[in-house]
Design an enzyme around this catalytic site. Structure first.
Site, PDB file in Angstrom:
ATOM      1  CE  LYS A  44      -4.055  -1.641   0.133  1.00 33.19           C
ATOM      2  NZ  LYS A  44      -5.393  -1.088  -0.372  1.00 33.19           N
TER       3      LYS A  44
HETATM    4  C1  PLP Z   1      -3.646  -6.825   3.981  1.00 32.87           C
HETATM    5  C2  PLP Z   1      -4.262  -6.586   2.669  1.00 32.87           C
HETATM    6  N1  PLP Z   1      -4.707  -7.236   1.778  1.00 32.87           N
HETATM    7  C3  PLP Z   1      -5.187  -7.147   0.879  1.00 32.87           C
HETATM    8  C4  PLP Z   1      -5.625  -5.873   0.321  1.00 32.87           C
HETATM    9  C5  PLP Z   1      -6.249  -5.536  -0.873  1.00 32.87           C
HETATM   10  O1  PLP Z   1      -5.468  -4.720  -1.870  1.00 32.87           O
HETATM   11  P1  PLP Z   1      -6.338  -3.534  -2.847  1.00 32.87           P
HETATM   12  O2  PLP Z   1      -7.099  -2.884  -1.816  1.00 32.87           O
HETATM   13  O3  PLP Z   1      -5.266  -3.376  -3.739  1.00 32.87           O
HETATM   14  O4  PLP Z   1      -7.338  -4.522  -3.469  1.00 32.87           O
HETATM   15  C6  PLP Z   1      -5.230  -4.941   1.104  1.00 32.87           C
HETATM   16  C7  PLP Z   1      -6.132  -3.388   1.117  1.00 32.87           C
HETATM   17  O5  PLP Z   1      -6.041  -2.677   1.989  1.00 32.87           O
HETATM   18  C8  PLP Z   1      -4.514  -5.047   2.557  1.00 32.87           C
HETATM   19  O6  PLP Z   1      -4.286  -4.188   3.438  1.00 32.87           O
END
Ligand code: PLP
Length: 452
Positions: A44
């Site tokens: 992120k």
């Molecule tokens: C630990 C974790 N896995 C997966 C995701 C999913 O990613 P995306 O928001 O890019 O779909 C997030 C998003 O907040 C996350 O914090």
């Protein structure tokens, strides 16, 4: 000299690591895009700096402003790092199902954290979506990031994550597997990879309790699909603008239990100490195994680090309380697994009760078998000792023979747990397990209850 201007300069260019064992007999080359190497320990960071840069560029974010975001923790971390470097204030609105570690970590990097209830509808004023919006309206010189609908989120992955995967696989990637929350990662990477090679398959990992899979397959936003779930980071009860369903070939759903168990397995089998959505992603990949051939190069992206889950998926008690236990105990062997290497603590008939008490205190045990030269002839437990003490304050000086009860029943290694449970009742707090060669171990009431 080689150095970054500040911590934000270390974001991206994360390694790709071959996954060797947990994939079983999948014939393809399976690679992990290992995002915990980012300074905020998650993928992120990439989109956080891009969202800030774009907001600065078009004036939504002004010098000295306050950044406000509803976040499951990782976006907040990336934003907080950028806020420190660039001189902004940071407020994170987080739902109460997120791990305590995530809240503490956000505070550690200077963010104010507001915790909201999870189990309310998004439009409810208490929800973390509504609270973030309201705070942004009420706070002067603030900017509400809105990672769900902010196009800079997917754009960051289109500009950095996607090209890195293409380059690191030398253009040979055939499948991309990733958990979906805001949709930024899958949509940005998916768009980039499909532009390079339209045959690359893009698979989203969803969770039970989320709307994505059904919406993708039927075009129906089904409210019946929405219910509380435990898996963190993926799945939604809304359709974020960042999910570009047109670049996604399919979704698979993974249960909370599987996601949690596979989070542990990644650490134990591959040495990958990762977050809960990584467990979901690898289990989803295994569910998709029939789609992969020996010439395929499958990339799975792991979002965040295991340290954020030490009180949850890496805590055996937390796992057990939720029934997230893979090997259900079936027999005596399973029940003694944790302590079978320790010698059985016993007392002899000739010893005094005081010796038994000493040993029970030293080894922190509530019962103890009594032996003589012929074998096990009795047993002592805390209740016997208390009862006897009420009759005779000098109980410690009594010979064990005078206080002991009948010996614990003896079972073998294959005795089923149901039979052992029946043997453990008021009369017997424990059973002994005959391991052969004159060796014995003990199963207590506590062992049986823990296994249940
Ligand atoms: C630990 C974790 N896995 C997966 C995701 C999913 O990613 P995306 O928001 O890019 O779909 C997030 C998003 O907040 C996350 O914090």
């Amino acid at each position: 000299m080689e150095y970054a201007e500040n911590i934000l300069g270390t974001i991206g260019n994360t390694p790709m690591v071959k996954i060797n064992k947990i994939i079983g007999d999948i014939p393809a080359l399976v690679l992990a895009k290992y995002e915990t190497f980012n300074p905020g320990n998650s993928v992120k960071d990439r989109m956080a700096v891009k969202m800030i840069a774009d907001a600065e560029a078009d004036g939504r974010l002004k010098p000295g402003g306050t950044i406000i975001e509803g976040t499951s923790g990782n976006t907040g971390m990336g934003l907080a790092l950028a806020a420190i470097v660039k001189g902004y204030k940071m407020v994170c609105v987080i739902s109460d199902k997120q791990s305590k570690e995530k809240v503490d970590i956000l505070k550690a990097v200077g963010s104010k954290v507001i915790v909201c209830p999870t189990n309310v509808a998004p439009e409810d004023p208490r929800s973390y979506y509504s609270t973030s919006k309201r705070l942004a309206e009420e706070t002067p010189n603030s900017w509400y990031v809105n990672q769900y609908d902010n196009p800079s989120n997917a754009a960051a992955h289109y500009e950095s994550t996607g090209p890195e995967i293409w380059k690191q696989t030398d253009g040979k990637v055939t499948h991309f597997v990733v958990g979906v929350g805001t949709g930024g990662t899958i949509s940005g990477v998916g768009k980039y990879l499909k532009e390079q090679n339209p045959n690359v398959k893009i698979w989203g990992i969803d969770t039970y309790g989320s709307v994505f899979k059904k919406y993708h397959e039927t075009g129906i936003f089904d409210e019946n699909e929405i219910y509380p779930y435990i898996t963190e980071g993926i799945g939604e009860d809304i359709l974020p603008k960042n999910v570009d369903f047109s670049v996604i070939d399919g979704f698979v759903k993974v249960t909370d239990k599987d996601a949690a168990i596979y989070t542990q397995k990644l650490a134990k089998i591959e040495g990958f100490f990762l977050g809960n959505s990584a467990g979901a992603a690898i289990k989803g990949l295994l569910q998709l195994k029939d789609n992969f051939t020996k010439d395929d190069v499958v990339v799975v992206l792991f979002h965040d680090h295991g340290s954020r889950y030490v009180g949850k998926m890496y805590n055996d008690e937390w796992m057990r309380e939720r029934g997230f236990v893979e090997d259900v105990a079936k027999n005596a062997s399973d029940l003694i697994k944790e302590h079978q290497d320790f010698p059985l603590i016993t007392v002899k008939t000739e010893e005094l009760v005081g010796h038994a008490i000493e040993r029970m205190k030293k080894y922190n045990i509530s019962q103890i078998p009594v032996e003589d030269t012929t074998g096990f002839v009795g047993a002592l437990d805390e209740t016997d000792l208390l009862r006897k003490y009420l009759e005779n304050k000098n109980v410690a000086d009594l010979p064990i023979k005078e206080v002991m009860r009948k010996p614990f029943p003896i079972v073998n290694k294959n005795t089923p747990i149901e039979e052992i449970s029946k043997l453990i009742q008021k009369e017997n707090n424990a059973v002994l397990v005959d391991l052969g060669d004159g060796k014995f171990n003990i199963i207590t009431k506590h062992d049986v209850i823990s296994a249940l």
